[in-house]
Design a protein around this motif. Structure first.
Motif, mmCIF file in Angstrom:
data_model
loop_
_atom_site.group_PDB
_atom_site.id
_atom_site.type_symbol
_atom_site.label_atom_id
_atom_site.label_comp_id
_atom_site.label_asym_id
_atom_site.label_seq_id
_atom_site.Cartn_x
_atom_site.Cartn_y
_atom_site.Cartn_z
ATOM 1 N N LEU A 206 22.485 22.424 59.078
ATOM 2 C CA LEU A 206 23.554 21.533 59.527
ATOM 3 C C LEU A 206 23.703 21.490 61.043
ATOM 4 O O LEU A 206 24.295 20.557 61.577
ATOM 5 C CB LEU A 206 24.893 21.971 58.921
ATOM 6 C CG LEU A 206 25.223 21.474 57.507
ATOM 7 C CD1 LEU A 206 26.588 21.989 57.093
ATOM 8 C CD2 LEU A 206 25.198 19.957 57.437
ATOM 9 N N TYR A 207 23.179 22.491 61.746
ATOM 10 C CA TYR A 207 23.366 22.559 63.190
ATOM 11 C C TYR A 207 22.883 21.286 63.880
ATOM 12 O O TYR A 207 23.606 20.680 64.678
ATOM 13 C CB TYR A 207 22.623 23.767 63.780
ATOM 14 C CG TYR A 207 23.050 25.096 63.219
ATOM 15 C CD1 TYR A 207 24.205 25.716 63.673
ATOM 16 C CD2 TYR A 207 22.297 25.748 62.258
ATOM 17 C CE1 TYR A 207 24.609 26.946 63.169
ATOM 18 C CE2 TYR A 207 22.686 26.973 61.736
ATOM 19 C CZ TYR A 207 23.844 27.570 62.197
ATOM 20 O OH TYR A 207 24.234 28.777 61.685
ATOM 21 N N GLY A 208 21.654 20.904 63.587
ATOM 22 C CA GLY A 208 21.068 19.723 64.225
ATOM 23 C C GLY A 208 21.803 18.435 63.919
ATOM 24 O O GLY A 208 22.214 17.712 64.849
ATOM 25 N N PRO A 209 22.006 18.074 62.632
ATOM 26 C CA PRO A 209 22.694 16.814 62.311
ATOM 27 C C PRO A 209 24.097 16.715 62.896
ATOM 28 O O PRO A 209 24.495 15.653 63.388
ATOM 29 C CB PRO A 209 22.730 16.830 60.778
ATOM 30 C CG PRO A 209 21.591 17.681 60.375
ATOM 31 C CD PRO A 209 21.486 18.725 61.430
ATOM 32 N N PHE A 232 22.224 14.825 55.426
ATOM 33 C CA PHE A 232 22.777 16.070 54.896
ATOM 34 C C PHE A 232 22.171 16.455 53.540
ATOM 35 O O PHE A 232 22.589 17.432 52.928
ATOM 36 C CB PHE A 232 24.297 15.949 54.775
ATOM 37 C CG PHE A 232 24.972 15.702 56.094
ATOM 38 C CD1 PHE A 232 25.272 16.747 56.948
ATOM 39 C CD2 PHE A 232 25.269 14.412 56.504
ATOM 40 C CE1 PHE A 232 25.873 16.533 58.169
ATOM 41 C CE2 PHE A 232 25.870 14.176 57.728
ATOM 42 C CZ PHE A 232 26.173 15.230 58.569
ATOM 43 N N LEU A 233 21.183 15.687 53.095
ATOM 44 C CA LEU A 233 20.501 16.026 51.844
ATOM 45 C C LEU A 233 19.764 17.368 51.922
ATOM 46 O O LEU A 233 19.741 18.114 50.948
ATOM 47 C CB LEU A 233 19.530 14.912 51.457
ATOM 48 C CG LEU A 233 20.159 13.653 50.830
ATOM 49 C CD1 LEU A 233 19.071 12.632 50.494
ATOM 50 C CD2 LEU A 233 20.956 14.014 49.581
ATOM 51 N N PRO A 234 19.117 17.706 53.078
ATOM 52 C CA PRO A 234 18.477 19.033 53.169
ATOM 53 C C PRO A 234 19.452 20.182 52.936
ATOM 54 O O PRO A 234 19.072 21.212 52.368
ATOM 55 C CB PRO A 234 17.916 19.054 54.592
ATOM 56 C CG PRO A 234 17.677 17.623 54.927
ATOM 57 C CD PRO A 234 18.812 16.881 54.260
ATOM 58 N N THR A 235 20.705 20.023 53.356
ATOM 59 C CA THR A 235 21.711 21.060 53.125
ATOM 60 C C THR A 235 21.968 21.234 51.638
ATOM 61 O O THR A 235 22.061 22.363 51.127
ATOM 62 C CB THR A 235 23.022 20.707 53.843
ATOM 63 O OG1 THR A 235 22.769 20.597 55.251
ATOM 64 C CG2 THR A 235 24.080 21.772 53.598
ATOM 65 N N LYS A 275 15.184 25.581 58.624
ATOM 66 C CA LYS A 275 16.134 25.599 59.735
ATOM 67 C C LYS A 275 15.459 25.269 61.060
ATOM 68 O O LYS A 275 15.952 24.416 61.815
ATOM 69 C CB LYS A 275 16.818 26.970 59.820
ATOM 70 C CG LYS A 275 17.864 27.067 60.926
ATOM 71 C CD LYS A 275 18.568 28.419 60.868
ATOM 72 C CE LYS A 275 19.589 28.550 61.979
ATOM 73 N NZ LYS A 275 20.324 29.834 61.922
ATOM 74 N N ILE A 276 14.341 25.911 61.353
ATOM 75 C CA ILE A 276 13.681 25.668 62.641
ATOM 76 C C ILE A 276 13.138 24.252 62.709
ATOM 77 O O ILE A 276 13.153 23.608 63.768
ATOM 78 C CB ILE A 276 12.564 26.722 62.892
ATOM 79 C CG1 ILE A 276 12.164 26.720 64.370
ATOM 80 C CG2 ILE A 276 11.353 26.468 62.024
ATOM 81 C CD1 ILE A 276 13.252 27.154 65.316
ATOM 82 N N ILE A 324 17.661 27.571 69.871
ATOM 83 C CA ILE A 324 16.441 27.258 69.112
ATOM 84 C C ILE A 324 15.316 28.215 69.496
ATOM 85 O O ILE A 324 14.613 28.750 68.639
ATOM 86 C CB ILE A 324 16.017 25.800 69.353
ATOM 87 C CG1 ILE A 324 17.069 24.838 68.799
ATOM 88 C CG2 ILE A 324 14.662 25.511 68.706
ATOM 89 C CD1 ILE A 324 16.800 23.378 69.109
ATOM 90 N N VAL A 325 15.157 28.433 70.797
ATOM 91 C CA VAL A 325 14.089 29.330 71.273
ATOM 92 C C VAL A 325 14.326 30.756 70.784
ATOM 93 O O VAL A 325 13.407 31.422 70.289
ATOM 94 C CB VAL A 325 14.016 29.291 72.817
ATOM 95 C CG1 VAL A 325 13.029 30.342 73.332
ATOM 96 C CG2 VAL A 325 13.598 27.903 73.294
#
Length: 514
Positions: A206-209, A232-235, A275-276, A324-325
């Motif tokens: 969810l962080y990115g979206p 949000f389907l990946p969540t 996630k990455i 992210i890094v």
């Protein structure tokens, strides 16, 4: 009796005095006695006697070697006896065996462990199983509380974009949830509340979206629609994947925390990869949004509030990239690619999350106007509504237009590097609102674009007259009103599709062929 004397007696009991301690009748008794009878035997002995304690150790060792039916309680008694005898290594061994088989951490509260409390073995047991509070634990917990507080309060602020408030609040909320779970884990509280295990993992993508739609809301005044739910389907998919873990019993989850029961070994890899991947994809999309925004605004002459908002967005984005890094390095290390995970790598990603939350909360406190940002499009719409209701007559509008043209063509007011809408309005002897309306209605552009058009046109005239290319670009930039070469280059390329250097080269070639 000294500790060395105890050890010597123990060795004698095992090897030198077999008839007394480990003769066949004794061994057979240990094999066949039920644990209740062994405990009765213990009660009949004088526990304060060192020799008796050593005998009991032998008795329990015999019972374990013969796989006694109640070996868990034997582990407990052996752990306590070894602790009481001041033998930390054996106490560590049997305490670990007892806890891993019984999931009972209260054994470490036994007074026998006072004997070995200063040893590294007991410190290991205390660090691994008992509740602990360190400065880092306190800082992370404090950051999580701040994040949850912000998530609630931001939705009560007035004037801000409603969608933007929801997205930035949720973004901070999922970070806070992750930090809270980490606090429960490193403080060992999670053993008491095992159902919090992986409670934040389902929200890992969810962080990115959330950050992407926040930036989209404040840069384009974007209206969130049903089609956007696809992001949000990946969540939902990850949550379904983790359902088997969430449905485990509390005891099974404690065993997973202790790494003695790992039923779903692939889940860690699934969470990391999904996630990455999500973080990288949405970081790219956000960078395109910020680039688009940069092209739509004049960085030199924009208002102070716009400058602050632009700086705010870029700092948030950079902290997000740092996360992210750090998470990528942590994930690679967790799978053994970089060897053992150091404490620095382990805490780096949480540290970046903490910085993110504290920075956002700090800005909400000292500069709440940051969260009232609206897109340029929405501002233009507001201006148009005001223009329709303004008292500016056609005659006055025409007069102001002619005066504006005179200021730009004859006085070349655009060459003043500190010129802004307020200063121009004073020259026209009118209000800032009327000046903005004149520019929009008669030239169909905004103030910044008008200034740039005249400046670049002047620069082109100077460059064309410089047939030998002897002038420096920075001197031309200063001449036409810019404060630095970078801003001049960007404005020049936007107007001509060429950089000043490329334009000069093209002019030199034309002169040669002519």
């Amino acid at each position: 009796m000294s500790y060395n004397s105890k050890i010597l007696l123990f060795v004698l009991c095992l090897f030198v005095m077999p008839n007394k301690l480990v003769a066949a009748p004794k061994l057979n008794t240990a094999r066949n006695l039920p644990l209740t009878q062994i405990d009765s035997l213990i009660k009949q002995k004088n526990i304060s006697n060192d020799m008796t304690q050593l005998e009991l150790l032998i008795l329990y060792h015999d019972a374990i070697n013969e796989k006694h039916s109640d070996s868990i309680k034997i582990f407990k008694n052996l752990a306590i006896l070894n602790a009481d005898l001041g033998q930390p290594e054996d106490a560590l061994l049997f305490t670990t065996k007892y806890i891993e088989n019984s999931l009972d951490f209260s054994i470490l509260n036994d007074r026998a462990y006072e004997v070995i409390k200063d040893t590294k073995e007991y410190k290991y047991l205390n660090n691994r199983y008992l509740f602990k509070v360190t400065p880092l634990v306190f800082m992370y917990f404090y950051a999580a509380l701040i994040g949850f507080f912000f998530m609630v309060i931001i939705n009560f602020t007035k004037g801000a974009n409603r969608n933007a408030k929801i997205f930035i609040g949720s973004f901070v909320g999922v970070h806070s949830l992750f930090i809270l779970e980490f606090v429960l884990y490193i403080s060992n509280i999670q053993y008491e509340f095992p159902h919090t295990y992986r409670m934040s993992s389902a929200f890992s993508v969810l962080y990115g979206p959330l950050l992407y739609f926040y930036f989209k809301s404040i840069t384009q005044n974007y209206k969130f629609g049903w089609i956007d739910l696809l992001h949000f389907l990946p969540t939902l998919a990850l949550f379904i994947c983790l359902l088997p873990v969430y449905s485990l019993s509390s005891q099974e989850k404690v065993k997973m925390l202790l790494s003695i029961y790992i039923p779903y070994k692939s889940h860690g890899a699934i969470i990391f990869i999904s996630k990455i991947s999500s973080l990288i994809v949405y970081a790219f999309l956000i960078s395109r949004l910020l680039k688009f925004k940069k092209q739509q605004e004049n960085n030199e002459a924009k208002e102070v509030n716009l400058q602050q908002q632009d700086k705010w967005k870029r700092i948030i984005y950079r902290i997000h990239i740092a996360y992210i890094v750090s998470y990528l390095i942590y994930g690679i290390s967790a799978f053994g690619a970089l060897g053992n995970i150091s404490s620095f790598i382990y805490h780096a990603q949480i540290g970046v999350m903490t910085i993110m939350i504290i920075y956002i909360a700090f800005m909400a406190y000292v500069r709440p106007s940051i969260f009232e940002n609206k897109s340029l499009a929405s501002k233009d719409e507001a201006f148009l509504e005001k223009y329709q209701k303004s008292g500016l007559t056609d005659a006055l509008s025409q007069e102001l237009k002619e005066n504006l043209i005179r200021l730009f063509v004859e006085d070349k007011i655009y060459k003043e590097n500190n010129i802004n809408l307020e200063a121009l309005s004073q020259r026209l002897n009118t209000t800032r609102h009327n000046t903005s309306q004149i520019i929009n209605e008669h030239f169909n552009i905004n103030f910044f674009e008008l200034i740039n058009k005249f400046r670049i046109k002047e620069a082109i005239t100077i460059l064309k007259e410089d047939v030998h290319g002897s002038l420096n670009i920075i001197d031309i930039a200063y001449e036409v009103g810019y404060n630095n070469k970078v801003t001049f280059n960007k404005a020049f390329k936007k107007e001509t599709s060429l950089t000043p250097s490329e334009f000069i080269n093209s002019q030199l070639k034309n002169n040669i062929y002519e």
